[in-house]
Motif scaffolding. Sequence first.
Motif, mmCIF file in Angstrom:
data_model
loop_
_atom_site.group_PDB
_atom_site.id
_atom_site.type_symbol
_atom_site.label_atom_id
_atom_site.label_comp_id
_atom_site.label_asym_id
_atom_site.label_seq_id
_atom_site.Cartn_x
_atom_site.Cartn_y
_atom_site.Cartn_z
ATOM 1 N N GLY A 1 0.806 -1.223 0.000
ATOM 2 C CA GLY A 1 0.000 0.000 0.000
ATOM 3 C C GLY A 1 0.826 1.254 0.000
ATOM 4 O O GLY A 1 2.045 1.243 -0.177
ATOM 5 N N SER A 2 0.128 2.374 0.237
ATOM 6 C CA SER A 2 0.743 3.686 0.267
ATOM 7 C C SER A 2 -0.273 4.621 0.912
ATOM 8 O O SER A 2 -0.795 4.288 1.979
ATOM 9 C CB SER A 2 1.150 4.126 -1.150
ATOM 10 O OG SER A 2 1.980 5.263 -1.124
ATOM 11 N N HIS A 3 -0.603 5.754 0.283
ATOM 12 C CA HIS A 3 -1.509 6.726 0.912
ATOM 13 C C HIS A 3 -2.423 7.366 -0.125
ATOM 14 O O HIS A 3 -2.059 7.511 -1.300
ATOM 15 C CB HIS A 3 -0.710 7.811 1.636
ATOM 16 C CG HIS A 3 0.181 8.611 0.720
ATOM 17 N ND1 HIS A 3 -0.186 9.839 0.198
ATOM 18 C CD2 HIS A 3 1.425 8.366 0.224
ATOM 19 C CE1 HIS A 3 0.785 10.303 -0.570
ATOM 20 N NE2 HIS A 3 1.776 9.430 -0.583
ATOM 21 N N LEU A 4 -3.615 7.780 0.342
ATOM 22 C CA LEU A 4 -4.590 8.437 -0.519
ATOM 23 C C LEU A 4 -4.639 9.948 -0.299
ATOM 24 O O LEU A 4 -5.272 10.659 -1.089
ATOM 25 C CB LEU A 4 -5.992 7.853 -0.296
ATOM 26 C CG LEU A 4 -6.215 6.412 -0.758
ATOM 27 C CD1 LEU A 4 -7.618 5.938 -0.361
ATOM 28 C CD2 LEU A 4 -6.023 6.269 -2.264
ATOM 29 N N ASP A 5 -4.027 10.456 0.772
ATOM 30 C CA ASP A 5 -4.044 11.906 0.988
ATOM 31 C C ASP A 5 -3.080 12.585 0.024
ATOM 32 O O ASP A 5 -2.137 11.971 -0.474
ATOM 33 C CB ASP A 5 -3.718 12.253 2.441
ATOM 34 C CG ASP A 5 -2.265 11.986 2.825
ATOM 35 O OD1 ASP A 5 -1.790 10.868 2.559
ATOM 36 O OD2 ASP A 5 -1.619 12.881 3.386
ATOM 37 N N THR A 6 -3.337 13.861 -0.248
ATOM 38 C CA THR A 6 -2.545 14.601 -1.235
ATOM 39 C C THR A 6 -2.075 15.936 -0.661
ATOM 40 O O THR A 6 -2.522 16.384 0.389
ATOM 41 C CB THR A 6 -3.359 14.899 -2.509
ATOM 42 O OG1 THR A 6 -4.293 15.966 -2.239
ATOM 43 C CG2 THR A 6 -4.108 13.675 -3.006
ATOM 44 N N GLN A 7 -1.200 16.587 -1.411
ATOM 45 C CA GLN A 7 -0.846 17.976 -1.164
ATOM 46 C C GLN A 7 -2.033 18.871 -1.534
ATOM 47 O O GLN A 7 -2.957 18.442 -2.242
ATOM 48 C CB GLN A 7 0.371 18.356 -2.008
ATOM 49 C CG GLN A 7 1.656 17.635 -1.644
ATOM 50 C CD GLN A 7 2.300 18.233 -0.413
ATOM 51 O OE1 GLN A 7 2.198 19.427 -0.157
ATOM 52 N NE2 GLN A 7 2.978 17.390 0.356
ATOM 53 N N PRO A 8 -2.043 20.136 -1.087
ATOM 54 C CA PRO A 8 -3.145 21.040 -1.483
ATOM 55 C C PRO A 8 -3.230 21.212 -2.995
ATOM 56 O O PRO A 8 -4.319 21.358 -3.544
ATOM 57 C CB PRO A 8 -2.777 22.362 -0.797
ATOM 58 C CG PRO A 8 -1.849 21.998 0.297
ATOM 59 C CD PRO A 8 -1.106 20.781 -0.156
ATOM 60 N N THR A 9 -2.083 21.214 -3.661
ATOM 61 C CA THR A 9 -2.047 21.260 -5.127
ATOM 62 C C THR A 9 -1.282 20.031 -5.600
ATOM 63 O O THR A 9 -0.251 20.141 -6.265
ATOM 64 C CB THR A 9 -1.375 22.558 -5.636
ATOM 65 O OG1 THR A 9 -0.085 22.699 -5.005
ATOM 66 C CG2 THR A 9 -2.220 23.770 -5.305
ATOM 67 N N GLY A 10 -1.792 18.867 -5.245
ATOM 68 C CA GLY A 10 -1.126 17.608 -5.547
ATOM 69 C C GLY A 10 -1.527 17.034 -6.889
ATOM 70 O O GLY A 10 -2.473 17.496 -7.537
ATOM 71 N N GLY A 11 -0.791 16.008 -7.294
ATOM 72 C CA GLY A 11 -1.112 15.304 -8.525
ATOM 73 C C GLY A 11 -2.064 14.153 -8.272
ATOM 74 O O GLY A 11 -2.515 13.915 -7.149
ATOM 75 N N ARG A 12 -2.343 13.410 -9.333
ATOM 76 C CA ARG A 12 -3.295 12.308 -9.259
ATOM 77 C C ARG A 12 -2.654 10.975 -8.876
ATOM 78 O O ARG A 12 -3.373 10.004 -8.623
ATOM 79 C CB ARG A 12 -3.985 12.128 -10.626
ATOM 80 C CG ARG A 12 -4.885 13.272 -11.018
ATOM 81 C CD ARG A 12 -5.528 13.054 -12.377
ATOM 82 N NE ARG A 12 -6.621 14.012 -12.569
ATOM 83 C CZ ARG A 12 -7.801 13.720 -13.113
ATOM 84 N NH1 ARG A 12 -8.038 12.493 -13.541
ATOM 85 N NH2 ARG A 12 -8.733 14.636 -13.236
ATOM 86 N N TYR A 13 -1.319 10.918 -8.815
ATOM 87 C CA TYR A 13 -0.660 9.611 -8.753
ATOM 88 C C TYR A 13 0.160 9.395 -7.483
ATOM 89 O O TYR A 13 0.349 8.258 -7.051
ATOM 90 C CB TYR A 13 0.245 9.442 -9.982
ATOM 91 C CG TYR A 13 -0.476 9.739 -11.272
ATOM 92 C CD1 TYR A 13 -1.370 8.823 -11.818
ATOM 93 C CD2 TYR A 13 -0.311 10.964 -11.923
ATOM 94 C CE1 TYR A 13 -2.064 9.113 -12.987
ATOM 95 C CE2 TYR A 13 -0.999 11.256 -13.094
ATOM 96 C CZ TYR A 13 -1.873 10.337 -13.624
ATOM 97 O OH TYR A 13 -2.567 10.616 -14.778
ATOM 98 N N ASP A 14 0.672 10.470 -6.900
ATOM 99 C CA ASP A 14 1.514 10.397 -5.710
ATOM 100 C C ASP A 14 0.749 9.696 -4.587
ATOM 101 O O ASP A 14 -0.234 10.226 -4.073
ATOM 102 C CB ASP A 14 1.905 11.822 -5.307
ATOM 103 C CG ASP A 14 2.701 11.903 -4.008
ATOM 104 O OD1 ASP A 14 2.905 10.875 -3.351
ATOM 105 O OD2 ASP A 14 3.106 13.026 -3.658
#
Length: 420
Positions: free
Chosen positions: A89-102
Amino acid sequence: MAQDVSKPGENLRINGDRLWDTIHAMAEIGPGIAGGSNRQTVTDEDAEGRRLFQKWCEEAGLTMGVDQMGTMFMRREGTEPDALPVYVGSHLDTQPTGGRYDGVLGVLAGLEIIRTLNDMDIKTKRPIVVTNWTNEEGTRFAPAMMASGVFAKQFTQEWAYDKVDADGKRFGDELERIGWKGDEEVGTRDMHAFFELHIEQGPILEAEGKDIGVVTHGQGLRWIECTVTGKESHTGSTPMPMRKNAGRGLAQITELVHKIAMKNAPNAVGAIGHIDVYPNSRNIIPGKVVFTIDFRSHELDRLNKMVRKLEKKAPKLCKELGLEFSMEIVGQFDPPEFDKNCVGAIRDAAERLGYSHMDIISGAGHDACWINRVAPTAMVMCPCVDGLSHNEAEDISKEWSTAGAEVLFHAVVETAEIAG
Protein backbone atom coordinates in the motif's frame (compact mmCIF):
# COMPACT_ATOMS: atom_id res chain seq x y z
CA MET A 1 13.65 -26.85 -16.11
CA ALA A 2 10.33 -27.03 -14.26
CA GLN A 3 8.77 -23.70 -13.33
CA ASP A 4 8.82 -22.77 -9.65
CA VAL A 5 5.10 -22.99 -8.84
CA SER A 6 5.55 -20.68 -5.84
CA LYS A 7 6.24 -17.83 -8.25
CA PRO A 8 3.64 -16.34 -10.60
CA GLY A 9 4.43 -17.07 -14.25
CA GLU A 10 5.33 -14.21 -16.55
CA ASN A 11 1.99 -14.68 -18.33
CA LEU A 12 0.13 -13.43 -15.24
CA ARG A 13 -0.60 -9.74 -15.78
CA ILE A 14 -2.78 -7.14 -14.13
CA ASN A 15 -5.56 -5.26 -15.90
CA GLY A 16 -3.80 -1.98 -16.70
CA ASP A 17 -6.93 -0.33 -18.10
CA ARG A 18 -8.90 -1.09 -14.94
CA LEU A 19 -6.13 0.29 -12.72
CA TRP A 20 -5.94 3.45 -14.83
CA ASP A 21 -9.71 3.97 -14.67
CA THR A 22 -9.68 3.42 -10.90
CA ILE A 23 -6.94 6.03 -10.39
CA HIS A 24 -8.88 8.65 -12.33
CA ALA A 25 -12.15 7.80 -10.59
CA MET A 26 -10.45 8.53 -7.26
CA ALA A 27 -9.18 11.85 -8.69
CA GLU A 28 -12.78 13.02 -9.09
CA ILE A 29 -12.90 13.30 -5.29
CA GLY A 30 -11.17 16.45 -4.07
CA PRO A 31 -10.26 17.73 -7.53
CA GLY A 32 -7.65 20.46 -7.80
CA ILE A 33 -8.06 23.62 -9.83
CA ALA A 34 -5.65 22.58 -12.58
CA GLY A 35 -6.34 18.89 -13.14
CA GLY A 36 -4.70 17.50 -10.00
CA SER A 37 -5.99 16.66 -6.53
CA ASN A 38 -6.67 18.42 -3.24
CA ARG A 39 -7.56 15.64 -0.82
CA GLN A 40 -5.68 16.71 2.27
CA THR A 41 -5.57 14.43 5.28
CA VAL A 42 -8.64 14.12 7.53
CA THR A 43 -10.72 16.54 5.48
CA ASP A 44 -14.20 15.80 4.18
CA GLU A 45 -12.62 14.97 0.81
CA ASP A 46 -10.27 12.49 2.48
CA ALA A 47 -13.27 10.85 4.16
CA GLU A 48 -15.09 10.58 0.81
CA GLY A 49 -12.04 9.05 -0.88
CA ARG A 50 -11.74 6.52 1.94
CA ARG A 51 -15.38 5.51 1.56
CA LEU A 52 -14.91 4.91 -2.17
CA PHE A 53 -11.78 2.85 -1.52
CA GLN A 54 -13.66 0.85 1.14
CA LYS A 55 -16.50 0.19 -1.33
CA TRP A 56 -14.11 -1.09 -4.00
CA CYS A 57 -12.29 -3.29 -1.51
CA GLU A 58 -15.44 -4.81 -0.09
CA GLU A 59 -16.67 -5.53 -3.62
CA ALA A 60 -13.39 -7.42 -4.08
CA GLY A 61 -14.14 -9.51 -0.96
CA LEU A 62 -11.78 -7.75 1.46
CA THR A 63 -12.51 -7.18 5.13
CA MET A 64 -11.57 -3.89 6.78
CA GLY A 65 -9.68 -2.99 9.92
CA VAL A 66 -9.04 0.62 10.97
CA ASP A 67 -6.58 1.64 13.68
CA GLN A 68 -6.73 4.62 16.03
CA MET A 69 -4.68 6.72 13.59
CA GLY A 70 -7.25 6.08 10.87
CA THR A 71 -5.05 3.78 8.78
CA MET A 72 -7.12 1.36 6.69
CA PHE A 73 -6.14 -2.32 6.45
CA MET A 74 -8.10 -4.28 3.80
CA ARG A 75 -7.48 -8.05 4.12
CA ARG A 76 -7.76 -10.91 1.63
CA GLU A 77 -7.60 -14.19 3.49
CA GLY A 78 -4.95 -16.79 2.72
CA THR A 79 -5.23 -20.55 2.79
CA GLU A 80 -3.10 -20.38 5.95
CA PRO A 81 -4.94 -17.63 7.85
CA ASP A 82 -2.57 -17.79 10.83
CA ALA A 83 0.46 -17.06 8.64
CA LEU A 84 1.85 -13.52 8.84
CA PRO A 85 0.31 -11.41 6.05
CA VAL A 86 2.06 -9.60 3.24
CA TYR A 87 1.14 -5.92 3.33
CA VAL A 88 1.06 -3.62 0.32
CA GLY A 89 0.00 0.00 0.00
CA SER A 90 0.74 3.69 0.27
CA HIS A 91 -1.51 6.73 0.91
CA LEU A 92 -4.59 8.44 -0.52
CA ASP A 93 -4.04 11.91 0.99
CA THR A 94 -2.54 14.60 -1.23
CA GLN A 95 -0.85 17.98 -1.16
CA PRO A 96 -3.14 21.04 -1.48
CA THR A 97 -2.05 21.26 -5.13
CA GLY A 98 -1.13 17.61 -5.55
CA GLY A 99 -1.11 15.30 -8.52
CA ARG A 100 -3.29 12.31 -9.26
CA TYR A 101 -0.66 9.61 -8.75
CA ASP A 102 1.51 10.40 -5.71
CA GLY A 103 0.54 7.74 -3.15
CA VAL A 104 -2.72 6.90 -4.89
CA LEU A 105 -0.96 4.65 -7.42
CA GLY A 106 0.48 2.49 -4.63
CA VAL A 107 -2.85 2.01 -2.84
CA LEU A 108 -4.91 1.28 -5.94
CA ALA A 109 -2.24 -1.00 -7.42
CA GLY A 110 -2.62 -3.00 -4.20
CA LEU A 111 -6.35 -3.23 -4.89
CA GLU A 112 -5.60 -4.27 -8.48
CA ILE A 113 -3.47 -7.14 -7.15
CA ILE A 114 -6.52 -8.46 -5.32
CA ARG A 115 -8.82 -7.98 -8.30
CA THR A 116 -6.38 -9.84 -10.54
CA LEU A 117 -6.07 -12.73 -8.09
CA ASN A 118 -9.86 -12.91 -7.95
CA ASP A 119 -10.15 -12.85 -11.76
CA MET A 120 -7.71 -15.75 -12.04
CA ASP A 121 -9.06 -17.61 -9.01
CA ILE A 122 -5.58 -17.71 -7.47
CA LYS A 123 -5.24 -18.22 -3.75
CA THR A 124 -2.16 -17.39 -1.71
CA LYS A 125 -0.96 -19.13 1.42
CA ARG A 126 -0.42 -15.90 3.29
CA PRO A 127 -3.12 -13.25 3.64
CA ILE A 128 -2.57 -10.03 1.68
CA VAL A 129 -3.48 -6.70 3.28
CA VAL A 130 -3.91 -3.55 1.18
CA THR A 131 -3.11 -0.48 3.27
CA ASN A 132 -3.96 3.22 3.17
CA TRP A 133 -1.70 5.03 5.65
CA THR A 134 -3.09 8.23 7.18
CA ASN A 135 -1.34 11.58 6.68
CA GLU A 136 1.68 10.58 4.66
CA GLU A 137 1.99 14.05 3.16
CA GLY A 138 2.18 16.02 6.40
CA THR A 139 1.05 19.16 4.59
CA ARG A 140 -1.88 19.98 6.88
CA PHE A 141 -0.52 18.35 10.04
CA ALA A 142 3.28 18.04 10.27
CA PRO A 143 5.26 15.85 10.16
CA ALA A 144 4.95 13.71 7.08
CA MET A 145 4.46 9.92 7.34
CA MET A 146 2.66 10.47 10.63
CA ALA A 147 0.52 7.32 10.97
CA SER A 148 3.24 4.97 9.77
CA GLY A 149 5.59 6.73 12.19
CA VAL A 150 3.22 6.04 15.08
CA PHE A 151 2.86 2.44 13.86
CA ALA A 152 6.65 2.05 13.92
CA LYS A 153 6.82 3.70 17.37
CA GLN A 154 8.76 6.72 16.14
CA PHE A 155 6.05 9.08 17.45
CA THR A 156 3.49 8.66 20.20
CA GLN A 157 -0.19 8.64 19.34
CA GLU A 158 -0.92 11.40 21.87
CA TRP A 159 1.74 13.63 20.30
CA ALA A 160 0.23 13.03 16.85
CA TYR A 161 -3.31 13.73 18.07
CA ASP A 162 -2.18 17.09 19.48
CA LYS A 163 -0.74 18.37 16.19
CA VAL A 164 -2.65 21.40 14.90
CA ASP A 165 -3.20 22.82 11.43
CA ALA A 166 -3.01 26.47 10.34
CA ASP A 167 -6.51 27.05 11.73
CA GLY A 168 -5.64 25.58 15.12
CA LYS A 169 -7.64 22.37 14.59
CA ARG A 170 -6.24 19.24 16.30
CA PHE A 171 -5.45 16.18 14.22
CA GLY A 172 -7.17 13.85 16.71
CA ASP A 173 -10.34 15.96 16.70
CA GLU A 174 -10.47 16.13 12.92
CA LEU A 175 -9.87 12.39 12.57
CA GLU A 176 -12.81 11.74 14.86
CA ARG A 177 -14.95 14.37 13.14
CA ILE A 178 -14.68 12.71 9.73
CA GLY A 179 -15.54 9.31 11.25
CA TRP A 180 -12.27 7.47 10.58
CA LYS A 181 -10.85 7.03 14.06
CA GLY A 182 -10.76 3.26 14.44
CA ASP A 183 -10.69 1.10 17.55
CA GLU A 184 -7.60 -0.95 16.74
CA GLU A 185 -4.46 -0.21 18.76
CA VAL A 186 -1.76 1.22 16.52
CA GLY A 187 1.30 -0.91 15.77
CA THR A 188 -0.04 -4.25 16.98
CA ARG A 189 -0.04 -5.89 13.54
CA ASP A 190 2.84 -8.20 12.67
CA MET A 191 3.90 -8.25 9.02
CA HIS A 192 5.72 -10.87 7.00
CA ALA A 193 6.70 -8.10 4.56
CA PHE A 194 5.58 -4.71 3.25
CA PHE A 195 5.75 -3.48 -0.36
CA GLU A 196 5.05 0.02 -1.68
CA LEU A 197 4.75 1.21 -5.29
CA HIS A 198 5.29 4.92 -5.89
CA ILE A 199 6.06 7.32 -8.69
CA GLU A 200 9.72 8.31 -8.60
CA GLN A 201 9.11 12.04 -7.95
CA GLY A 202 12.42 12.63 -9.69
CA PRO A 203 13.78 12.60 -13.26
CA ILE A 204 16.23 9.68 -13.21
CA LEU A 205 14.10 6.79 -14.51
CA GLU A 206 12.66 8.81 -17.39
CA ALA A 207 16.09 10.20 -18.30
CA GLU A 208 17.61 6.71 -18.28
CA GLY A 209 14.70 5.21 -20.23
CA LYS A 210 13.93 2.63 -17.52
CA ASP A 211 10.51 1.17 -16.78
CA ILE A 212 11.17 0.24 -13.17
CA GLY A 213 13.18 1.60 -10.27
CA VAL A 214 14.26 -1.07 -7.78
CA VAL A 215 14.61 0.97 -4.58
CA THR A 216 17.53 -0.25 -2.48
CA HIS A 217 17.76 2.65 -0.01
CA GLY A 218 15.90 5.73 1.08
CA GLN A 219 17.51 9.04 1.90
CA GLY A 220 17.93 10.06 5.48
CA LEU A 221 16.71 13.52 6.33
CA ARG A 222 17.49 16.36 8.70
CA TRP A 223 15.14 19.36 8.91
CA ILE A 224 16.97 22.14 10.75
CA GLU A 225 15.03 25.19 11.89
CA CYS A 226 17.36 28.20 12.06
CA THR A 227 16.81 31.64 13.58
CA VAL A 228 18.94 34.65 12.65
CA THR A 229 18.39 37.65 14.91
CA GLY A 230 19.42 41.21 14.17
CA LYS A 231 17.70 44.55 14.84
CA GLU A 232 14.63 46.05 13.21
CA SER A 233 15.22 49.60 11.99
CA HIS A 234 14.09 52.01 9.30
CA THR A 235 15.37 51.18 5.82
CA GLY A 236 15.68 54.84 4.88
CA SER A 237 17.22 56.43 7.93
CA THR A 238 19.58 53.74 9.30
CA PRO A 239 23.18 54.24 8.05
CA MET A 240 24.57 51.20 6.23
CA PRO A 241 27.44 50.53 8.69
CA MET A 242 24.99 50.54 11.64
CA ARG A 243 22.56 47.97 10.28
CA LYS A 244 22.03 44.52 11.77
CA ASN A 245 20.15 43.01 8.84
CA ALA A 246 18.93 39.47 9.54
CA GLY A 247 18.21 39.13 5.82
CA ARG A 248 21.94 39.26 5.08
CA GLY A 249 22.41 36.32 7.43
CA LEU A 250 19.75 34.38 5.55
CA ALA A 251 21.42 35.21 2.23
CA GLN A 252 24.84 34.03 3.32
CA ILE A 253 23.53 30.86 4.96
CA THR A 254 21.55 30.09 1.80
CA GLU A 255 24.81 30.09 -0.13
CA LEU A 256 26.52 28.08 2.64
CA VAL A 257 23.83 25.38 2.45
CA HIS A 258 24.28 25.19 -1.34
CA LYS A 259 28.07 24.84 -1.00
CA ILE A 260 27.74 22.11 1.65
CA ALA A 261 25.32 20.15 -0.54
CA MET A 262 27.42 20.58 -3.69
CA LYS A 263 30.56 19.43 -1.89
CA ASN A 264 28.73 16.21 -0.96
CA ALA A 265 26.99 15.69 -4.32
CA PRO A 266 25.91 13.43 -5.94
CA ASN A 267 25.20 11.52 -2.72
CA ALA A 268 23.47 14.37 -0.92
CA VAL A 269 21.19 17.35 -1.47
CA GLY A 270 20.28 20.41 0.52
CA ALA A 271 18.25 23.60 0.31
CA ILE A 272 16.36 26.17 2.33
CA GLY A 273 12.60 25.83 1.93
CA HIS A 274 10.32 27.50 4.47
CA ILE A 275 11.23 31.13 5.30
CA ASP A 276 9.54 33.63 7.66
CA VAL A 277 10.87 37.19 7.72
CA TYR A 278 9.99 39.56 10.57
CA PRO A 279 8.38 42.04 10.51
CA ASN A 280 8.18 41.55 6.71
CA SER A 281 7.55 45.22 5.96
CA ARG A 282 8.79 47.17 2.93
CA ASN A 283 10.49 49.90 4.94
CA ILE A 284 11.85 47.93 7.93
CA ILE A 285 15.18 46.13 7.93
CA PRO A 286 14.46 42.54 9.00
CA GLY A 287 15.18 41.97 12.68
CA LYS A 288 14.61 38.23 12.59
CA VAL A 289 14.46 35.48 10.00
CA VAL A 290 13.31 31.92 10.75
CA PHE A 291 13.90 29.30 8.07
CA THR A 292 14.22 25.56 7.60
CA ILE A 293 17.13 23.74 5.97
CA ASP A 294 16.48 20.33 4.39
CA PHE A 295 19.58 18.10 4.14
CA ARG A 296 19.23 14.57 2.71
CA SER A 297 21.58 11.68 1.97
CA HIS A 298 21.41 7.89 1.90
CA GLU A 299 24.74 7.83 3.77
CA LEU A 300 24.33 8.47 7.50
CA ASP A 301 27.91 9.65 8.11
CA ARG A 302 27.68 12.10 5.23
CA LEU A 303 24.32 13.43 6.47
CA ASN A 304 25.67 14.04 9.96
CA LYS A 305 28.83 15.63 8.56
CA MET A 306 26.71 18.15 6.64
CA VAL A 307 24.86 19.13 9.80
CA ARG A 308 28.13 19.56 11.69
CA LYS A 309 29.54 21.78 8.92
CA LEU A 310 26.48 24.01 9.14
CA GLU A 311 26.74 24.11 12.92
CA LYS A 312 30.36 25.24 12.66
CA LYS A 313 30.13 27.77 9.82
CA ALA A 314 26.73 29.49 10.20
CA PRO A 315 27.33 31.11 13.62
CA LYS A 316 30.64 32.57 12.36
CA LEU A 317 28.98 34.06 9.28
CA CYS A 318 26.32 35.68 11.43
CA LYS A 319 28.77 36.97 14.04
CA GLU A 320 30.71 38.82 11.35
CA LEU A 321 27.47 40.64 10.47
CA GLY A 322 26.62 41.47 14.08
CA LEU A 323 23.85 38.87 14.14
CA GLU A 324 22.92 35.99 16.42
CA PHE A 325 22.29 32.46 15.12
CA SER A 326 20.54 29.43 16.62
CA MET A 327 19.45 26.11 15.15
CA GLU A 328 17.33 23.12 16.14
CA ILE A 329 16.70 19.80 14.40
CA VAL A 330 12.91 19.64 14.08
CA GLY A 331 12.57 16.58 11.85
CA GLN A 332 14.81 13.64 11.12
CA PHE A 333 15.12 10.02 10.14
CA ASP A 334 18.18 7.97 9.34
CA PRO A 335 18.67 6.46 5.86
CA PRO A 336 16.76 3.18 5.49
CA GLU A 337 18.29 0.20 3.70
CA PHE A 338 15.49 -1.97 2.37
CA ASP A 339 15.33 -5.72 2.92
CA LYS A 340 17.53 -7.60 0.46
CA ASN A 341 15.05 -10.46 -0.02
CA CYS A 342 12.16 -8.09 -0.75
CA VAL A 343 14.35 -5.99 -3.04
CA GLY A 344 15.42 -9.20 -4.77
CA ALA A 345 11.79 -10.19 -5.31
CA ILE A 346 11.17 -6.86 -7.07
CA ARG A 347 14.28 -7.16 -9.22
CA ASP A 348 13.45 -10.76 -10.15
CA ALA A 349 9.89 -9.76 -11.05
CA ALA A 350 11.12 -7.01 -13.37
CA GLU A 351 13.49 -9.49 -15.03
CA ARG A 352 10.80 -12.16 -15.34
CA LEU A 353 8.38 -9.71 -16.95
CA GLY A 354 10.95 -8.25 -19.31
CA TYR A 355 10.88 -4.69 -17.96
CA SER A 356 14.00 -2.53 -18.09
CA HIS A 357 15.06 -1.58 -14.59
CA MET A 358 17.78 -0.03 -12.47
CA ASP A 359 18.61 0.25 -8.78
CA ILE A 360 17.61 3.62 -7.37
CA ILE A 361 17.63 5.55 -4.11
CA SER A 362 14.41 7.24 -3.05
CA GLY A 363 14.93 10.98 -2.75
CA ALA A 364 11.65 11.49 -0.88
CA GLY A 365 10.33 10.05 2.35
CA HIS A 366 7.64 7.36 2.18
CA ASP A 367 5.65 5.23 4.64
CA ALA A 368 7.93 2.33 3.68
CA CYS A 369 10.83 4.20 5.30
CA TRP A 370 9.19 3.88 8.75
CA ILE A 371 7.71 0.41 8.22
CA ASN A 372 11.19 -0.79 7.26
CA ARG A 373 12.02 -0.47 10.97
CA VAL A 374 9.45 -3.08 12.01
CA ALA A 375 9.14 -5.43 9.00
CA PRO A 376 11.06 -6.50 5.88
CA THR A 377 10.22 -3.81 3.34
CA ALA A 378 10.92 -2.74 -0.24
CA MET A 379 9.71 -0.25 -2.82
CA VAL A 380 9.02 -0.23 -6.55
CA MET A 381 9.14 3.01 -8.52
CA CYS A 382 7.87 3.99 -11.94
CA PRO A 383 8.89 7.10 -13.90
CA CYS A 384 7.02 10.38 -13.86
CA VAL A 385 7.17 13.04 -16.57
CA ASP A 386 10.07 15.47 -16.02
CA GLY A 387 10.35 14.17 -12.46
CA LEU A 388 7.54 16.54 -11.46
CA SER A 389 5.52 15.79 -8.31
CA HIS A 390 3.69 17.70 -5.55
CA ASN A 391 2.25 19.67 -8.44
CA GLU A 392 -1.07 19.43 -10.27
CA ALA A 393 0.86 18.93 -13.52
CA GLU A 394 2.31 15.64 -12.17
CA ASP A 395 1.93 13.03 -14.91
CA ILE A 396 2.69 9.39 -15.71
CA SER A 397 1.68 7.15 -18.59
CA LYS A 398 -0.73 4.23 -18.37
CA GLU A 399 2.13 2.00 -19.55
CA TRP A 400 4.33 3.12 -16.64
CA SER A 401 1.57 2.52 -14.10
CA THR A 402 0.89 -0.92 -15.57
CA ALA A 403 4.55 -1.92 -15.49
CA GLY A 404 4.95 -0.80 -11.88
CA ALA A 405 1.78 -2.57 -10.80
CA GLU A 406 2.75 -5.81 -12.58
CA VAL A 407 6.15 -5.88 -10.88
CA LEU A 408 4.42 -5.15 -7.57
CA PHE A 409 1.91 -7.95 -8.25
CA HIS A 410 4.61 -10.51 -8.90
CA ALA A 411 6.73 -9.50 -5.90
CA VAL A 412 3.75 -9.52 -3.53
CA VAL A 413 2.27 -12.77 -4.78
CA GLU A 414 5.66 -14.51 -4.78
CA THR A 415 6.18 -13.40 -1.16
CA ALA A 416 2.64 -14.43 -0.18
CA GLU A 417 3.19 -17.80 -1.98
CA ILE A 418 0.65 -19.26 -4.37
CA ALA A 419 -1.33 -22.04 -2.72
CA GLY A 420 -0.96 -25.41 -4.37
